[in-house]
Design an enzyme around this catalytic site. Sequence first.
Site, PDB file in Angstrom:
ATOM      1  CG  ASP A 280      -2.175   0.896   0.949  1.00 65.01           C
ATOM      2  OD1 ASP A 280      -2.116   1.721   0.007  1.00 65.01           O
ATOM      3  OD2 ASP A 280      -3.172   0.793   1.679  1.00 65.01           O
TER       4      ASP A 280
HETATM    5  C1  BGC Z   1      -4.926   3.333   0.249  1.00 67.51           C
HETATM    6  C2  BGC Z   1      -5.093   2.331  -0.864  1.00 67.51           C
HETATM    7  C3  BGC Z   1      -4.941   3.016  -2.199  1.00 67.51           C
HETATM    8  C4  BGC Z   1      -3.588   3.697  -2.250  1.00 67.51           C
HETATM    9  C5  BGC Z   1      -3.290   4.370  -3.572  1.00 67.51           C
HETATM   10  C6  BGC Z   1      -3.677   4.168   0.093  1.00 67.51           C
HETATM   11  O1  BGC Z   1      -3.669   5.225   0.982  1.00 67.51           O
HETATM   12  O2  BGC Z   1      -4.915   2.650   1.474  1.00 67.51           O
HETATM   13  O3  BGC Z   1      -6.336   1.701  -0.745  1.00 67.51           O
HETATM   14  O4  BGC Z   1      -5.098   2.102  -3.237  1.00 67.51           O
HETATM   15  O5  BGC Z   1      -3.545   4.669  -1.224  1.00 67.51           O
HETATM   16  O6  BGC Z   1      -4.009   5.517  -3.752  1.00 67.51           O
END
Ligand code: BGC
Length: 747
Positions: A280
Amino acid sequence: MKHLKLFSACLIMLPFLACTHQGMKVDTIENKVEELLGKMTLQEKIGQMNQLSPNGNIDEMAGLIKEGKVGSLLNLTDPELVNRVQEIAVKKSRLGIPVLMSRDVIHGYKTIFPIPLGQAATFNLEIVEAGARVAAIEASSDGIRWTFAPMIDVSRDARWGRMAESCGEDPYLNAVMGAAMVRGFQGDSLSDPTAMAACAKHFVGYGAAEAGKDYNSTFIPERVLRNVYLPPFEAAAKAGCATFMTSFNDNDGVPSTGNAFILRKVLRGEWNYDGMVVTDWASATEMIAHGFCKDAKEAAWKAVNAGVDMEMVSGSFLGNLEALVKEGKVSGKTIDDAVRNILRLKFRLGLFDNPYVVTDQKVKYAEEHLAKAKEAAGESVILLKNADEVLPLKDKVRTVAVVGPMADAPHDQMGTWVFDGEKDHTQTPLKALQEMYGDRVQVIYEPGLAYSRDKNIAGIAKAVAAARRADVVLAFVGEEAILSGEAHSLADLSLRGAQSELVEALSKTGKPVVTIVMAGRPLTIGKEVEESAAVLYSFHPGTMGGPAIAELLFGEMVPSGKTPVTFPKMVGQLPVYYAHHHTGRAPSGKETLIDDIPLEAGQTSLGCSSFYMDAGFGPLFPFGYGLSYTTFGYDKLVLSADKLKTGDVLTASVNVTNTGKYAGTEVVQLYVQDKVASVTRPVKELKGFQRVALQPGETRTVIFSLPVSELAFWNIDMKKVVEPGDFKLWLGTNSDEGLSAEFEVID
Ligand code: BGC
């Protein structure tokens, strides 16, 4: 014979070769991956493992792309820029490997569908798959070939803002919904230019964040992990989901991005997953803040060895992996395996053959996309109450007062995780009521409050005056989009601002109040339900929410949504979910509640059972709950057998009759309870559902096939088995009501 030999030779050579139907050999993707990998330097391999976010500025990145140091970019949505990046990657980098473009396309790209929690409320896999397909067609037209969805975190605590992005509290519902989304995003073949690789996230347990506070630690024991949190991900892997994303939480002390148990043992070892794993956002280097890694180098070391292939934005791989390989802390094979997973995906997506996007495609907000979005929005709305059949609005209703901050909130009705939907395209309930029904009723609009957190009560008097002039009041309340989603946890789930005062004042007029709630989670609206004649609960319904709700109000659509999560009466009940385990002291319902406890009562255990003295026994609404304008009767539950072996398939059927006046659709739900096992089991678990459309008076026999193998669970020996013994089964209208029967599984 010759053919047979050739065929056997091909079989032996698999997976390196494939046979066409003419028996010719062709290069498989695995061959191509190996060939390319063989040409790559260590730096180029590490470059593929790096994902960056250019924030629209590709000039800064151009140098890195030329050097082969970027495997993927996120958040580039201008197709011209996408093509420029690909041109640099393909023509100017040594090996010409295209960049994989990604984005959070969660519940629509331009045409916004209901938030995933709302989509789950449809209990309709076809419409959910269609929604993901629409999102993929629109997003891929801007060059996005990888979305970070579906989010299939089992979510049992509405304080957690990200419940909005999930398919609710149930493992089975998340599993089937997630798989439907994977099918929709990826289409028939990943190599189709309209396909987007899906990403099952967040692996794993993120939804169990302690106290519903985002990013918080989780404490999920292995058995619960396997029985509750992992099944949706296993289903996604089985559905061919191209990628997985690790989660932010540390479970029992181990951050997911450094968790070899989930990534290597379960995902790769047990599920044989050959897709790609991404962290993530900065979750690799966040292992430093967790106190799990000393610095970025240790973060890269732990993440890659745990089984991560690509790092999202934090750059620890690019900066440290070369040294780690030289020091022998990360093996060349580990790097090669990660790069294989990345290249395999790029080949599967057809990026090497066709890295560019065709600009000027006219697919955004296409008529058929809007039609599907309306259908999904209509099916996502749950009728929670309908006293005196106030809904659908009858012909004698001549004047409606449209009130409340969500009646005309084009931005907010799109919900959380919308980067690309434009509010100018949103059709709000107010506009829809005026445009679609303005010739039938007079619409008086007095919002009362400007937005959901508005505490200024000055406008309430005007809203009340409007209500007095109307036959029916339509009160649109709820949450602004920004009140749910990532990092938007709440400790108080009552209506914000002065919305509760608004509903109370409206109800005091004596006019029937129909309350329509648009929110990202279940809110604690017991008081407002009492004060309203009817309640429609719409999670943020997206672009077409307005027309869908208008049609529901006037009966052109009939509500069929069901709660995908248990609705609490009070925040203090959280986490609350129907599939809790049996305690040793189930409540009888006759226990003394707080107001009935006498003064200076002697010490008693108040009935000695598991309940709250103030909140009582049950939730506000159980899981799977939802009314219709019509009514449904259930009878003749029949099981194909009362004793079955583990390899058998149980057939359960029930007659469902539309006993009311309107044509309507019922979601028939199948629940099972394993009565005695080597470990305690949930009181019931959803094992199937079917949407059944019935005309008034029509009866249909609804048949479920339940393989006994579906009753398997991770038992006392941490083995997934069906334990012989007694089971109870329900077929019914929600998790609390249904006809039941019993059967036995024998050895
Ligand atoms: C989130 C993810 C997301 C990623 C990219 C993160 O803060 O937890 O779900 O896909 O950002 O934007």
